[in-house]
Design a protein around this motif. Structure first.
Motif, PDB file in Angstrom:
ATOM      1  N   PRO A  30       0.845  -1.205   0.000  1.00  0.00           N
ATOM      2  CA  PRO A  30       0.000   0.000   0.000  1.00  0.00           C
ATOM      3  C   PRO A  30       0.875   1.247   0.000  1.00  0.00           C
ATOM      4  O   PRO A  30       2.047   1.207   0.370  1.00  0.00           O
ATOM      5  CB  PRO A  30      -0.794  -0.123   1.290  1.00  0.00           C
ATOM      6  CG  PRO A  30      -0.027  -1.062   2.147  1.00  0.00           C
ATOM      7  CD  PRO A  30       0.735  -1.954   1.240  1.00  0.00           C
ATOM      8  N   ARG A  55      -2.918   9.106   4.653  1.00  0.00           N
ATOM      9  CA  ARG A  55      -3.849   8.403   3.760  1.00  0.00           C
ATOM     10  C   ARG A  55      -3.155   7.110   3.336  1.00  0.00           C
ATOM     11  O   ARG A  55      -2.058   7.142   2.806  1.00  0.00           O
ATOM     12  CB  ARG A  55      -4.173   9.227   2.527  1.00  0.00           C
ATOM     13  CG  ARG A  55      -5.095   8.451   1.546  1.00  0.00           C
ATOM     14  CD  ARG A  55      -5.395   9.221   0.271  1.00  0.00           C
ATOM     15  NE  ARG A  55      -6.086  10.463   0.579  1.00  0.00           N
ATOM     16  CZ  ARG A  55      -5.608  11.670   0.294  1.00  0.00           C
ATOM     17  NH1 ARG A  55      -4.458  11.807  -0.322  1.00  0.00           N
ATOM     18  NH2 ARG A  55      -6.293  12.753   0.606  1.00  0.00           N
ATOM     19  N   VAL A  56      -3.817   5.992   3.598  1.00  0.00           N
ATOM     20  CA  VAL A  56      -3.304   4.694   3.155  1.00  0.00           C
ATOM     21  C   VAL A  56      -4.143   4.267   1.969  1.00  0.00           C
ATOM     22  O   VAL A  56      -5.369   4.177   2.061  1.00  0.00           O
ATOM     23  CB  VAL A  56      -3.372   3.642   4.284  1.00  0.00           C
ATOM     24  CG1 VAL A  56      -2.928   2.277   3.772  1.00  0.00           C
ATOM     25  CG2 VAL A  56      -2.513   4.071   5.466  1.00  0.00           C
ATOM     26  N   THR A  57      -3.479   4.035   0.844  1.00  0.00           N
ATOM     27  CA  THR A  57      -4.156   3.601  -0.378  1.00  0.00           C
ATOM     28  C   THR A  57      -3.821   2.135  -0.628  1.00  0.00           C
ATOM     29  O   THR A  57      -2.655   1.755  -0.656  1.00  0.00           O
ATOM     30  CB  THR A  57      -3.706   4.458  -1.584  1.00  0.00           C
ATOM     31  OG1 THR A  57      -3.979   5.832  -1.280  1.00  0.00           O
ATOM     32  CG2 THR A  57      -4.445   4.051  -2.839  1.00  0.00           C
ATOM     33  N   ASN A  58      -4.854   1.333  -0.791  1.00  0.00           N
ATOM     34  CA  ASN A  58      -4.708  -0.105  -0.984  1.00  0.00           C
ATOM     35  C   ASN A  58      -4.920  -0.450  -2.459  1.00  0.00           C
ATOM     36  O   ASN A  58      -6.053  -0.413  -2.942  1.00  0.00           O
ATOM     37  CB  ASN A  58      -5.731  -0.843  -0.112  1.00  0.00           C
ATOM     38  CG  ASN A  58      -5.641  -2.341  -0.250  1.00  0.00           C
ATOM     39  OD1 ASN A  58      -4.734  -2.876  -0.867  1.00  0.00           O
ATOM     40  ND2 ASN A  58      -6.607  -3.033   0.342  1.00  0.00           N
ATOM     41  N   VAL A  91      -8.835  -0.595   5.434  1.00  0.00           N
ATOM     42  CA  VAL A  91      -8.688   0.069   4.142  1.00  0.00           C
ATOM     43  C   VAL A  91      -9.344  -0.835   3.100  1.00  0.00           C
ATOM     44  O   VAL A  91      -8.935  -1.987   2.923  1.00  0.00           O
ATOM     45  CB  VAL A  91      -7.201   0.305   3.799  1.00  0.00           C
ATOM     46  CG1 VAL A  91      -7.063   1.068   2.490  1.00  0.00           C
ATOM     47  CG2 VAL A  91      -6.496   1.041   4.931  1.00  0.00           C
ATOM     48  N   SER A  96      -9.018   3.749  -0.233  1.00  0.00           N
ATOM     49  CA  SER A  96      -8.111   4.404   0.703  1.00  0.00           C
ATOM     50  C   SER A  96      -8.862   4.765   1.974  1.00  0.00           C
ATOM     51  O   SER A  96     -10.096   4.791   2.005  1.00  0.00           O
ATOM     52  CB  SER A  96      -7.491   5.642   0.073  1.00  0.00           C
ATOM     53  OG  SER A  96      -8.476   6.589  -0.248  1.00  0.00           O
ATOM     54  N   GLU A  98      -8.323   7.525   5.513  1.00  0.00           N
ATOM     55  CA  GLU A  98      -7.550   8.599   6.121  1.00  0.00           C
ATOM     56  C   GLU A  98      -7.727   8.560   7.627  1.00  0.00           C
ATOM     57  O   GLU A  98      -8.815   8.269   8.125  1.00  0.00           O
ATOM     58  CB  GLU A  98      -7.995   9.958   5.579  1.00  0.00           C
ATOM     59  CG  GLU A  98      -7.639  10.152   4.124  1.00  0.00           C
ATOM     60  CD  GLU A  98      -7.846  11.581   3.650  1.00  0.00           C
ATOM     61  OE1 GLU A  98      -7.901  12.498   4.489  1.00  0.00           O
ATOM     62  OE2 GLU A  98      -7.941  11.766   2.429  1.00  0.00           O
TER      63      GLU A  98
END
Length: 163
Positions: A30, A55-58, A91, A96, A98
């Motif tokens: 990620p 912000r974690v985007t998967n 996520v 994503s 936050e």
């Protein structure tokens, strides 16, 4: 014969355990990006605490159930800020989430950084953000790292930022 069977069983067990240790359902790591940075509200901490929005985007087809996360920020190779958090959001797949985390300054790392900057003034600074995401269970931790350079900073710029 018993020696051979024990050895064969031991080798098979080691092979299976090492295969499980490298198994991960996540094709891609990620991405973790910083969305905000500021002082955390005064609390029970004895020193300053910074609040950072992340912000974690998967990019994977399965959700990322974050159990916990540890992270650090290095500047010029010196550990400057560290933190850990639990109770993080899930996520979604191809999505994503936050959230905010708190970071505490590393006093000794800060002092070493000041000493390095006084000995070798520079207008460019190397930074590194590293995070370890714990998705729980038997799955291995996911490590995320971003590094780069900040340029155009000098004493005058730092003074204006602190005003």
């Amino acid at each position: 014969m018993k020696w051979f069977l024990r050895s064969a069983f031991g080798l098979v067990s080691i092979a299976l355990l090492s295969a499980c240790a490298t198994f991960s359902p996540y094709d891609e790591a990620p991405a973790v990006t910083v969305t905000s940075f500021g002082m955390a509200p005064a609390g029970t901490s004895s020193g300053p605490v910074f609040r950072v929005g992340l912000r974690v985007t998967n990019p994977n087809r399965i959700e990322l159930p974050l159990v916990g996360m540890s992270y650090r920020v290095d500047l010029q190779g010196q550990r400057l800020l560290t933190g850990a958090a639990s109770d993080l959001p899930i996520v979604p797949a191809y999505g994503s989430a936050e959230f905010s985390v708190d970071l505490s300054p590393d006093l000794l790392g800060g002092l070493r950084l000041i000493g390095d900057l006084m000995a070798n003034p520079s207008n460019t600074f190397d930074y590194r953000f590293a995070a370890r995401l714990d998705v729980g269970g038997w799955l291995p931790n996911i490590r995320v790292e971003e590094a780069g350079q900040l340029s155009g900073l000098n004493a005058g710029t730092a003074d204006r930022l602190l005003e």
